[in-house]
Design a protein around this motif. Structure first.
Motif, mmCIF file in Angstrom:
data_model
loop_
_atom_site.group_PDB
_atom_site.id
_atom_site.type_symbol
_atom_site.label_atom_id
_atom_site.label_comp_id
_atom_site.label_asym_id
_atom_site.label_seq_id
_atom_site.Cartn_x
_atom_site.Cartn_y
_atom_site.Cartn_z
ATOM 1 N N LEU A 50 30.458 47.781 17.847
ATOM 2 C CA LEU A 50 29.112 48.272 18.109
ATOM 3 C C LEU A 50 28.057 47.277 17.653
ATOM 4 C CD1 LEU A 50 29.533 52.037 17.096
ATOM 5 C CD2 LEU A 50 29.203 51.126 19.412
ATOM 6 N N VAL A 51 28.312 46.616 16.534
ATOM 7 C CA VAL A 51 27.372 45.600 16.033
ATOM 8 C C VAL A 51 27.280 44.434 17.014
ATOM 9 C CG1 VAL A 51 27.018 43.833 14.248
ATOM 10 C CG2 VAL A 51 27.522 46.186 13.594
ATOM 11 N N VAL A 52 28.432 43.981 17.497
ATOM 12 C CA VAL A 52 28.439 42.873 18.468
ATOM 13 C C VAL A 52 27.683 43.272 19.730
ATOM 14 C CG1 VAL A 52 29.908 41.481 19.981
ATOM 15 C CG2 VAL A 52 30.556 41.825 17.592
ATOM 16 N N ALA A 53 27.923 44.499 20.194
ATOM 17 C CA ALA A 53 27.229 44.965 21.402
ATOM 18 C C ALA A 53 25.727 45.044 21.173
ATOM 19 C CB ALA A 53 27.773 46.335 21.817
ATOM 20 N N ALA A 54 25.319 45.531 20.002
ATOM 21 C CA ALA A 54 23.890 45.631 19.699
ATOM 22 C C ALA A 54 23.266 44.252 19.553
ATOM 23 C CB ALA A 54 23.685 46.448 18.423
ATOM 24 N N GLU A 55 23.990 43.307 18.959
ATOM 25 C CA GLU A 55 23.466 41.943 18.834
ATOM 26 C C GLU A 55 23.289 41.300 20.206
ATOM 27 O OE1 GLU A 55 25.240 40.635 14.451
ATOM 28 O OE2 GLU A 55 26.398 40.245 16.263
ATOM 29 N N THR A 56 24.242 41.566 21.091
ATOM 30 C CA THR A 56 24.132 41.045 22.460
ATOM 31 C C THR A 56 22.930 41.654 23.172
ATOM 32 O OG1 THR A 56 26.539 40.759 22.584
ATOM 33 C CG2 THR A 56 25.328 40.803 24.661
ATOM 34 N N GLU A 57 22.763 42.963 22.992
ATOM 35 C CA GLU A 57 21.612 43.632 23.618
ATOM 36 C C GLU A 57 20.309 43.089 23.053
ATOM 37 O OE1 GLU A 57 19.794 48.148 24.303
ATOM 38 O OE2 GLU A 57 21.696 47.863 23.214
#
Length: 247
Positions: A50-57
Motif C-alpha cells: 500500500l505504501v508503494v502504491a501511495a508513493e506511486t500515486e
C-alpha cells in the motif's frame, strides 16, 4: 525376545523422554507466537504494498501539479506581456486594441480555469500525502510489532531447544544402557505405533491402548518368565510389567 527386567523398565524411562521430545517438537511447531508472527508479517506485506502504491500515486499527482503550475505560469506571463503592450500605448490601431483586449480577457478566463485545475490537483496531492503518512506510520508500527513478536518467538524457541537438547543427551545415555536389540525393537514399534513403543501394564490395563487385558492374557503374562519381552495383543506395543501390574 529375552531382555533383563531392568532393561525393560528402562524402556519406560526411554519412552518418557521420547514422549517429552515429541511434545517439545509439537510445541515448537505450534507456538502462539509463530501464528501471531505470520499474521503480523501478512499485514506488514500488505502495508508495504500500500505504501508503494501511495508513493506511486503521489509521484503521478506531483507531475500533474507541476504541469498545472507550468500551464498557469505560461498563461499568466502571456497575459502580463499583453497588458504591458496595452499599457505602453504602442498599439494604436483600433482593431489591434480590440483584439488585444479580447485576448487579455480570454487569457484571464483561461488562467482562472487552470488555477481551478491546479487547486484540485493540490487538494488531491494533500489527500494522497496524508494517506501515505498514515500508511507509513502504520507500516512502522507493524515492523516494530514484528520485531517484538519475533523476539518472543525466538526466546520461546530457545527455551524449547535447550530442554530438547538436554533431554536428547539424557536419552542417548539411557539408550546406551539398554540392550541394543531391545532398543531396536522399541524403535521399530514406536515408529509403527505413532510415537509410543513401550507401555506399562498397570492394574491389568495396557497404558498404551488403555484397554483392560482379558483373563487369558493376564494368565499368560503372569506365567511368562521375567526376562521375556511381552507385547500387547491389542496394540502390539512392548508391554512392561511393573509392581503395579496387578498380576
Amino acid at each position: 525376545m529375552k531382555a533383563a527386567p531392568t532393561d525393560q523398565l528402562r524402556l519406560l524411562d526411554l519412552q518418557g523422554m521420547d514422549t517429552r521430545l515429541d511434545q517439545l517438537a509439537h510445541r515448537r511447531r505450534t507456538l502462539p507466537e509463530s501464528a501471531e508472527l505470520e499474521r503480523v508479517e501478512a499485514r506488514l506485506r500488505e502495508l508495504r504494498d500500500l505504501v508503494v502504491a501511495a508513493e506511486t500515486e503521489r509521484s503521478d499527482v506531483e507531475r500533474e501539479r507541476a504541469k498545472a503550475e507550468t500551464d498557469v505560469a505560461q498563461v499568466r506571463d502571456r497575459a502580463r506581456r499583453d497588458q504591458q503592450r496595452l499599457d505602453s500605448g504602442q498599439v494604436t490601431s483600433a482593431k489591434q486594441l480590440s483584439d488585444l483586449q479580447h485576448e487579455i480577457a480570454s487569457l484571464a478566463r483561461r488562467q482562472s480555469d487552470l488555477e481551478d485545475v491546479e487547486l484540485e490537483v493540490m487538494e488531491r496531492l494533500e489527500s494522497v500525502e496524508e494517506r501515505l503518512a498514515g500508511l507509513v506510520a502504520e507500516r512502522d508500527r507493524a515492523e516494530a510489532e514484528r520485531a517484538e513478536v519475533a523476539a518472543r518467538r525466538d526466546a520461546a524457541w530457545s527455551g524449547i531447544d535447550d530442554e530438547a537438547a538436554t533431554t536428547a543427551d539424557l536419552r542417548g545415555t539411557l539408550a546406551g544402557q539398554v540392550d541394543a536389540k531391545l532398543v531396536a525393537l522399541y524403535e521399530k514399534v514406536r515408529a509403527d505405533q505413532g510415537g509410543t513403543g513401550a507401555a506399562p501394564l498397570r492394574q491389568r490395563r495396557c497404558m498404551g491402548c488403555m484397554l483392560e487385558l482379558t483373563t487369558v492374557d493376564i494368565g499368560r503374562i503372569a506365567a511368562a518368565p521375567e526376562d521375556e519381552v511381552l507385547r500387547c495383543e491389542e496394540c502390539d506395543r512392548i508391554l512392561v510389567r511393573t509392581p503395579e501390574s496387578g498380576l
